[in-house]
Design an enzyme around this catalytic site. Structure first.
Site, PDB file in Angstrom:
ATOM      1  N   GLU A  81       0.815  -1.216   0.000  1.00 36.11           N
ATOM      2  CA  GLU A  81       0.000   0.000   0.000  1.00 36.11           C
ATOM      3  C   GLU A  81       0.849   1.267   0.000  1.00 36.11           C
ATOM      4  OE1 GLU A  81      -3.247   2.685   0.456  1.00 36.11           O
ATOM      5  OE2 GLU A  81      -3.063   0.654  -0.302  1.00 36.11           O
ATOM      6  N   ASP A  82       1.925   1.284   0.793  1.00 34.20           N
ATOM      7  CA  ASP A  82       2.607   2.554   1.070  1.00 34.20           C
ATOM      8  C   ASP A  82       4.071   2.615   0.650  1.00 34.20           C
ATOM      9  OD1 ASP A  82       0.746   2.761   4.151  1.00 34.20           O
ATOM     10  OD2 ASP A  82       0.320   3.679   2.215  1.00 34.20           O
TER      11      ASP A  82
END
Length: 710
Positions: free
Chosen positions: A76-77
């Site tokens: 996700e990041d």
């Protein structure tokens, strides 16, 4: 943050056969992927996945779940991908990580129709592998435990979502302890005055009646011992939110509530459970209508226990739960007990349910619309007028502020998508990136390999997330320039202590600062993410104290134009050491705000007024006024001790403002003069440790619009 060895030691306590190499590889990979990322509190971001993994060890979960916790934010990041995780850790773990990522992106609050659709998606993700939701719940619990570092609006949003969705879900899964803690943490944000009033009344009640829990626990143990029943007895006061909810539901004052204490009796055998019930009912009077036998009629999630409420001669009611040790293990872990390990093997608990069967039966319960209310409980369906809702090609909802562009949409999906954006289609038609999105539009982002954020994007983006990501990417593009500047700063700093900034010296500093390389040290030094003092101190800690340069007021901030002066924004009162931005103001030069200041939202549509600023590295000669919001006990000498404590931390009190006075406490604003953020953190830590301090936080007021020139 737990080291890899400490985390492995927690796992070995219940699973000596754990794959230590696998956990260590996941730990190292996750730390590398999150390198350079920080939480709102200033801690390294990777401390969060480690804390989530540690929470899951308390439930004695398997290696795959723990590795998923360590990696759950990588796809996700960070630059990590599903394919890379699959290649390094296998398809099972990659699938779990991907599942957690999708849950993170799932919007669980929108219109009623869309919300029902997203809850079906939630159940589908759970049905594939329930460990996905176990990681997500642990993730939410740690985020709620550390929620104070978020902006207030974010705290309220996360707390409402927690109260409406995640806490009931934890309860439905049989993890009642987690439900209660999530509810109480959310309650502290959503209604702090209500929670504090409950806590104060508890203190008053304990002062008047003594330790009721200890007294009743002792009496129960004696009665069970006399009956020759081998059992453990535990007692506790119920959580503030549980009491508050009963007060609201029954419309009773605190003084009229009776069953605010709960007790747990854990026996060896099921026969002893019923024997203990008889002993307790003989000693205390049973309350009619408050008896439930979940041993003979267990819940679908495997929960088994006898519940009864009894009252003594003084009329005080207490709730008693009676269960065996195996039943207790399932009651604590809920459906997660299926993966629980003990002594290196999966625990053969006869009461642990098959999660696949459980989730299928749960899903069947909520197929009809009439059954949603039982699960959702108090879910609030909100639609804000100042937001637009756009759809992905797959039909998922992306929530954005009004005025958002396809570029904001791309960054809302993923930073990687935003950074690689070269175009967009809205309702199937190609549109410019500066197009303003409207409610109900379907948006598709076109990406290209090799694309990087452009400086002009700052004028297009409307959201803080997109602007922050673009600025971060632009800073990365300037990395070589920062390294060159950092080398000069390092050379000067080391010369002041009679040393040289050699490659070996900088590598040593990198090792002590837990950075990847000497170049990383120089890059962060040049971009003012670390100070030259920190670099020198990492190598020569004994030489720093007497040789620190002091930074005069006029050179405190880097990035101002020639002849520009600056004010510190009174709304957030930034201190040296914090990340800052500047806003140009007519007649006031540049106003410096902390990067997380709520007031910055007012300027998101005026990118030409923003300046990328940094505090000058080093020790600042000036002192800066800072306001602390403090709630302390109203006892003799307390305020004097607080003032003495502040003075001992080399901070000067410039003013005191009393905000609220009550018989048992008072709240005040203390204006103190500090040199930097490090001194503030030291002072706040000392105040939090004081027994007479009920609450302490940095005071910020976005409504303040005037301040004194620095």
């Amino acid at each position: 943050m737990l080291a890899a060895d400490d985390l492995i030691a927690l796992v070995e306590n219940y699973n000596p056969r754990t794959d230590k190499a696998l956990i260590r590889r996941a730990y190292d990979y996750g730390r590398a992927m999150h390198e350079g990322q920080f939480r709102q509190s200033g801690e390294p971001y990777f401390s969060h996945p480690v804390a989530v993994a540690a929470l899951l060890t308390e439930q004695r979960l398997d290696d795959a779940t723990l590795v998923t916790a360590l990696l759950h934010d990588t796809i996700e990041d960070t630059r990590s991908t599903f394919s890379e995780v699959e290649a390094l850790f296998g398809a099972d773990i990659a699938s779990l990580v991907d599942g957690v990522t999708k849950l993170t992106n799932l919007q669980l609050s929108s219109t009623q129709t869309k919300q029902a659709e997203n809850f079906r998606k939630l159940f589908m993700a759970m049905s594939k592998d329930l460990r996905v939701i176990l990681v997500k719940l642990a993730d939410r619990l740690h985020n709620m435990r550390t929620i104070k570092s978020m902006r207030h609006e974010k705290q309220v949003q996360k707390s409402r979502e927690t109260m409406d969705i995640y806490a009931p879900l934890a309860g439905r899964m049989g993890m009642q302890w987690m439900r209660e803690e999530l509810e109480d943490l959310a309650f502290a944000v959503l209604n702090p005055e209500g929670r504090q009033s409950i806590m104060r009344r508890f203190v008053t009640l304990q002062r008047e009646t003594g330790d009721v829990v200890q007294r009743i626990t002792r009496d129960m143990r004696k009665e069970l011992d006399d009956a020759q029943i081998d059992a453990e007895v535990y007692g506790r006061a119920k959580k503030p939110y549980s009491i508050w909810r009963k007060m609201q539901e029954k419309e009773l004052a605190f003084s009229r509530l009776s069953d605010i204490y709960g007790f747990r009796v854990i026996t060896k055998t099921e026969r002893d459970c019923y024997a203990a019930l008889g002993v307790i009912h003989q000693r205390w009077r049973a309350v009619p209508g408050r008896f439930k036998d979940y041993i003979s009629q267990p819940k679908s999630n495997g929960y088994r226990s006898i519940h009864t409420t009894v009252s003594g001669r003084d009329g005080k009611r207490v709730e008693v739960q009676i269960r065996t040790r195996q039943m207790h293990d399932v009651a604590e872990a809920g459906v997660a007990a299926h993966w629980s390990y003990r002594d290196g093997v999966l625990s053969e608990n006869p009461f642990a349910v098959d999660p696949t069967r459980w989730i299928n039966s749960l899903t069947e319960q909520f197929v009809g619309e009439e059954d949603h209310e039982d699960f959702l409980e108090a879910v609030k369906l909100e639609m804000y007028s100042d937001q637009v809702f756009c759809f992905t090609p797959k039909g998922d909802v992306i929530k954005l502020p009004k005025g958002a562009t396809p570029l904001d949409y791309a960054y809302a999906i993923h930073t990687r998508i935003g950074s690689g954006c070269v175009g967009a289609k809205v309702d199937g038609l190609r549109v410019p990136l500066w197009t303003r999105l409207r409610n109900g539009q379907s948006v598709e982002i076109i990406t290209a390999q090799g694309q990087v954020p452009q400086a002009t994007w700052l004028d297009i983006a409307a959201t803080g997330k997109a602007k922050t990501a673009i600025r971060r990417a632009l800073r990365e593009a300037d990395r070589e320039r920062y390294i060159k500047l950092g080398r000069e700063l390092a050379r000067s700093a080391f010369e002041h202590v009679g040393q040289k900034a050699t490659d070996k010296t900088l590598e040593t500093a990198a090792r002590h600062l837990r950075l990847g390389s000497a170049k990383e040290v120089l890059a962060r030094l040049g971009s003012a993410e670390i100070t030259s003092t920190e670099v020198v101190e990492a190598v020569y800690p004994n030489l720093v104290h007497d040789t620190r340069d002091t930074v005069p007021k006029q050179r405190a901030v880097i990035g101002l134009g020639e002849g520009q002066s600056f004010d510190r924004a009174p709304c957030c009162e930034p201190l040296p050491g914090e990340r800052i931005v500047g806003i140009t103001e007519r007649g006031r030069g540049v106003v410096v705000h902390a990067i997380d200041c709520e007031a910055l939202a007012e300027y998101e549509d005026e990118p030409d007024r923003w300046l990328d600023l940094h505090w000058q590295p080093g020790t600042h000669a000036a002192v800066y006024d800072m306001t602390i919001d403090l709630t302390i006990g109203n006892d003799a000498g307390v305020l004097g001790r607080i003032c003495t404590l502040i003075g001992e931390r080399k901070a000067n009190i410039s003013n005191l403002e009393f905000i609220d006075r009550k018989p048992d406490f008072y709240r005040l604003l203390i204006h103190v003069e500090l040199r930097d953020i490090e001194q503030l953190h030291t002072l706040m830590t000392a105040l939090e440790a004081e027994s007479d301090v009920a609450a302490v936080e940095r005071f910020r007021d976005p409504l303040r619009i005037k301040g004194d020139r620095v």
